[in-house]
Every structure is written in structure tokens, then in C-alpha cells.
Write a protein that holds these residues in place. Structure first.
Motif, PDB file in Angstrom:
ATOM      1  N   UNK A  26       8.930  10.312  -0.859  1.00  0.00           N
ATOM      2  CA  UNK A  26      10.089   9.765  -0.143  1.00  0.00           C
ATOM      3  C   UNK A  26       9.683   9.226   1.226  1.00  0.00           C
ATOM      4  N   UNK A  27       8.727   9.867   1.873  1.00  0.00           N
ATOM      5  CA  UNK A  27       8.278   9.390   3.179  1.00  0.00           C
ATOM      6  C   UNK A  27       7.572   8.047   3.065  1.00  0.00           C
ATOM      7  N   UNK A  28       6.673   7.921   2.094  1.00  0.00           N
ATOM      8  CA  UNK A  28       5.960   6.654   1.946  1.00  0.00           C
ATOM      9  C   UNK A  28       6.876   5.555   1.424  1.00  0.00           C
ATOM     10  N   UNK A  29       7.841   5.909   0.589  1.00  0.00           N
ATOM     11  CA  UNK A  29       8.798   4.906   0.113  1.00  0.00           C
ATOM     12  C   UNK A  29       9.656   4.406   1.270  1.00  0.00           C
ATOM     13  N   UNK A  30      10.036   5.299   2.173  1.00  0.00           N
ATOM     14  CA  UNK A  30      10.802   4.884   3.345  1.00  0.00           C
ATOM     15  C   UNK A  30      10.014   3.950   4.247  1.00  0.00           C
ATOM     16  N   UNK A  31       8.753   4.261   4.461  1.00  0.00           N
ATOM     17  CA  UNK A  31       7.898   3.394   5.280  1.00  0.00           C
ATOM     18  C   UNK A  31       7.732   2.033   4.612  1.00  0.00           C
ATOM     19  N   UNK A  67       0.824  -1.209   0.000  1.00  0.00           N
ATOM     20  CA  UNK A  67       0.000   0.000   0.000  1.00  0.00           C
ATOM     21  C   UNK A  67       0.857   1.257   0.000  1.00  0.00           C
ATOM     22  N   UNK A  68       1.873   1.302   0.883  1.00  0.00           N
ATOM     23  CA  UNK A  68       2.743   2.472   0.924  1.00  0.00           C
ATOM     24  C   UNK A  68       3.563   2.604  -0.352  1.00  0.00           C
ATOM     25  N   UNK A  69       3.929   1.478  -0.980  1.00  0.00           N
ATOM     26  CA  UNK A  69       4.653   1.529  -2.247  1.00  0.00           C
ATOM     27  C   UNK A  69       3.796   2.156  -3.336  1.00  0.00           C
ATOM     28  N   UNK A  70       2.528   1.754  -3.407  1.00  0.00           N
ATOM     29  CA  UNK A  70       1.621   2.302  -4.417  1.00  0.00           C
ATOM     30  C   UNK A  70       1.395   3.788  -4.189  1.00  0.00           C
ATOM     31  N   UNK A  71       1.219   4.187  -2.927  1.00  0.00           N
ATOM     32  CA  UNK A  71       1.054   5.610  -2.613  1.00  0.00           C
ATOM     33  C   UNK A  71       2.304   6.391  -2.997  1.00  0.00           C
ATOM     34  N   UNK A  72       3.486   5.809  -2.755  1.00  0.00           N
ATOM     35  CA  UNK A  72       4.737   6.488  -3.110  1.00  0.00           C
ATOM     36  C   UNK A  72       4.860   6.655  -4.620  1.00  0.00           C
ATOM     37  N   UNK A  73       4.471   5.650  -5.377  1.00  0.00           N
ATOM     38  CA  UNK A  73       4.544   5.748  -6.836  1.00  0.00           C
ATOM     39  C   UNK A  73       3.586   6.809  -7.353  1.00  0.00           C
ATOM     40  N   UNK A  74       2.363   6.811  -6.839  1.00  0.00           N
ATOM     41  CA  UNK A  74       1.378   7.813  -7.270  1.00  0.00           C
ATOM     42  C   UNK A  74       1.846   9.215  -6.900  1.00  0.00           C
TER      43      UNK A  74
END
Length: 53
Positions: free
Chosen positions: A25-30, A7-14
Motif C-alpha cells: 500500500x505504501x509503494x502503491x501510494x507513492x 518502479x514503485x508500481x512494480x514493487x507494489x505488485x511484487x
């Protein structure tokens, strides 16, 4: 936990596509942290299963 990482990966990509660098960067780190935790738990469970059998 893998679902949360995905989920956090998809949010980071979007967010990255839309240009929100700080959010991406925050969501990719999480997502990375959750993925590492998932891998450690998977390895521990696998080793425990192998040594019990």
C-alpha cells in the motif's frame, strides 16, 4: 519521473503477491502520487507548447 512511478508500481505488485500489505500500500501510494505529478507536468508542458505555437 514516470520511470519512478513504474518502479514503485512494480514493487507494489511484487509485494502484494508476496503478501506484504503495508509495503504494497505504501509503494502503491507513492506510485499514484508520482503518476499524478507526471500527468500535471505533461499537461502543463503540452498547453505551453500549444500556446507558444
Amino acid at each position: 519521473m514516470l520511470g519512478w512511478a513504474l518502479t514503485f508500481f512494480i514493487v507494489a505488485v511484487i509485494a502484494g503477491v508476496l503478501g506484504f500489505g503495508g509495503i504494497a500500500s505504501a509503494t502503491a501510494g507513492i506510485a499514484q502520487i508520482l503518476f499524478v505529478i507526471f500527468l500535471v507536468l505533461f499537461a502543463a508542458t503540452l498547453l505551453r507548447h500549444l500556446f507558444r505555437a
